[in-house]
Every structure is written in C-alpha cells, then in structure tokens.
Design an enzyme around this catalytic site. Structure first.
Site, PDB file in Angstrom:
ATOM      1  N   SER A  36       0.719  -1.459   0.101  1.00 49.31           N
ATOM      2  CA  SER A  36       0.004  -0.124  -0.005  1.00 49.31           C
ATOM      3  C   SER A  36       0.929   1.222   0.036  1.00 49.31           C
ATOM      4  CB  SER A  36      -1.125  -0.081   1.242  1.00 49.31           C
ATOM      5  OG  SER A  36      -1.822   0.927   1.066  1.00 49.31           O
TER       6      SER A  36
ATOM      7  N   ASP B 145      -9.993  -5.287  -4.306  1.00 51.13           N
ATOM      8  CA  ASP B 145      -9.273  -4.368  -3.164  1.00 51.13           C
ATOM      9  C   ASP B 145     -10.089  -3.072  -3.259  1.00 51.13           C
ATOM     10  OD1 ASP B 145      -7.721  -2.183  -2.213  1.00 51.13           O
ATOM     11  OD2 ASP B 145      -5.712  -3.159  -2.829  1.00 51.13           O
TER      12      ASP B 145
ATOM     13  N   HIS C 198      -7.468  -5.739   0.111  1.00 53.36           N
ATOM     14  CA  HIS C 198      -6.287  -4.913  -0.034  1.00 53.36           C
ATOM     15  C   HIS C 198      -5.480  -5.774   1.026  1.00 53.36           C
ATOM     16  CE1 HIS C 198      -4.389  -1.201   0.067  1.00 53.36           C
ATOM     17  NE2 HIS C 198      -4.236  -1.196   1.396  1.00 53.36           N
TER      18      HIS C 198
END
Length: 272
Positions: A95, A224, A252
């Site tokens: 991320s 996600d 995610h």
C-alpha cells in the site's frame, strides 16, 4: 529497542533478524512493521535476513511533527539501509509502503537494491485529477482525514472491515486480525496519520517507476476496496522490467489474509 536517528533527530525503529540476503519490508498506512509478521517468519525460515521498520510517526518510531511525506519517508529508508549497510536487498512494500519502495529505489537504491515487490500499492498516483481522470476523488481522502482527525479510535476500529474484505458475502471478521490492526494504528501519531493521507493519495510515482531498471513484481487483489485494482496494470506498464500478478477476489490486506499465496509468489520472484 533497535533504532537509528535520522538527520532531523527522529528515531526510526526497526527489527532485524537472521542472516543472508536482506529483505526489507515497508508497511502500509497507518500500521507498523508488525503487519509483516507472516512474511518475517516465513522468509526468516527460508534463510533470508528480514528487516521491518516503523515509518516515522507510526508504531514505535518517533512522532515528528514534520516530514510526514513521501520524500522524507524514502530518505528515512535510505538512512536505515546505509546504517545497516544493506546491499543486494529485496524491498517489499504494501500500500503506502509500495510507494515508499518505489520512491526509495528511484532516489537512493542504486547499488543497494536488487529487486522490488509492491503489493496493493498506491503507485502510480491515486488521486483523481485532470491528468488522472480514473483516480479516486478527493472527497474520499477528505473523509479518511476527517475520520482520522476527529474520531480515530472508532474510525480505525471500523476500517479493517473493507481493508480485509470482510464486508463481502461469505466472509467472516477475524477478530484477532481486526484488533491487531487497531493496536498498530493507535500506537502511532494522529498527526502523522492525518498528514500521511496526503502522502499516499497525492504523491505521483510515474517518473520513479519509469526510471527503474531492476525487476519489480506488482501484486494486487482484484477486489481491493482501498486501492483500486486499476492502479496495478498502470504501474506495471510504466516499469521497464515489471511483472504483474492479479488475484481474483483478494482484498487490500491480502499479505495477512492470503499470506500463504503471497509469500510463495514473492519467493518465486526472488529466486527467479
């Protein structure tokens, strides 16, 4: 605790276990190096040296009022890799950490980084603007800012639900993972978390991605709900030596919930 002090006086906490080729893990917002437990243990047992730091303002690192931006995050990583004299390293980022890896690799990695892996990453750029019409609207990030600044404890308690895809049919909340996400988030600085939203949403990594010569593995879940899957093929297309693996139905937070699959694919990439 193991820490280094960077040039503005901020202490950066890190874990450093084992010997062998180093793998450096870069966590997502608003977590800490503890989010890599499943990877640290797996790759340690595979004979690698594993290192995970807490980004400034996160986890056990210093809560500086300044420097909560991508350029400083990357400079902090450069200071850590220099202090530990890491060479031929693999850098793995999730991320926000994926953006941190790419910015570090482009600005500081020459001669030190061998390969990179970005997972559910914010690259090449998240926010919707004239040059990025398919991006995420500013209002989404403003809502995250508002929730973080005004009611962080409750907001962080709720955030893992879409993060791990537990709002999908047939999914069950894993309470231990949820509480561990909350624990990690609440260890950090609310100011750093608030400012970090701009860092992960508005930083543009297009030129960084284009500049890299090293092999880069791009991993992204097609379900996600935090960083849209569309980011992944766009990032991979900008790389000179990129490889994309898409995972139907993965969320995610797949490094935690789908660790067995993710770890296997990272290991194959490292050994290739």
């Amino acid at each position: 605790m193991s820490t280094i002090t960077v040039k503005d006086g901020t202490q950066i906490y890190y874990k450093d276990w084992g010997t062998g080729q180093p793998i450096v893990f870069h966590h997502g917002w608003p977590l800490s190096g503890d989010d890599w437990d499943a990877q640290m243990m797996f790759f340690l047992k595979q004979g690698f040296r594993v290192i995970a730091h807490d980004r400034r303002g996160h986890g056990r690192s210093g809560q500086s009022s300044e420097g909560n931006n991508m350029d400083t995050y990357a400079a902090d990583v450069a200071a850590l890799t220099e202090a530990l004299d890491l060479k031929d390293a693999i850098h793995v980022g999730h991320s926000t950490g994926g953006g941190e890896v790419i910015r570090y690799a482009a600005k500081y990695g020459k001669g030190r980084i061998a390969k990179a892996v970005i997972i559910s990453a914010v690259t090449p750029v998240m926010i919707q603007k004239e040059s990025n019409p398919e991006g995420v609207p500013l209002s989404v990030f403003d809502e995250i800012r508002q929730g973080t600044a005004s009611n962080r404890a409750q907001y962080f308690y709720d955030f893992p639900i879409p993060f791990y895809g537990w709002n999908r049919e047939g999914q069950t909340v894993q309470e231990g993972i949820k509480h561990n996400w909350w624990r990690q988030g609440m260890m950090g600085s609310v100011l750093a978390h608030h400012d970090g939203i701009k860092a992960f949403s508005e930083s543009d990594f297009t030129d960084d991605l284009k500049s890299l010569e090293i092999p880069v593995l791009v991993l992204h879940g097609e379900d996600d709900q935090i960083v849209p899957y569309a980011q992944a093929p766009r990032a991979a297309a900008l790389l000179k030596n990129g490889k994309l693996i898409a995972y139907p139905g993965f969320p995610h937070g797949m490094p935690t919930t789908e660790a067995e699959t993710i770890n296997k694919d990272i290991l194959a990439f490292i050994k290739a």
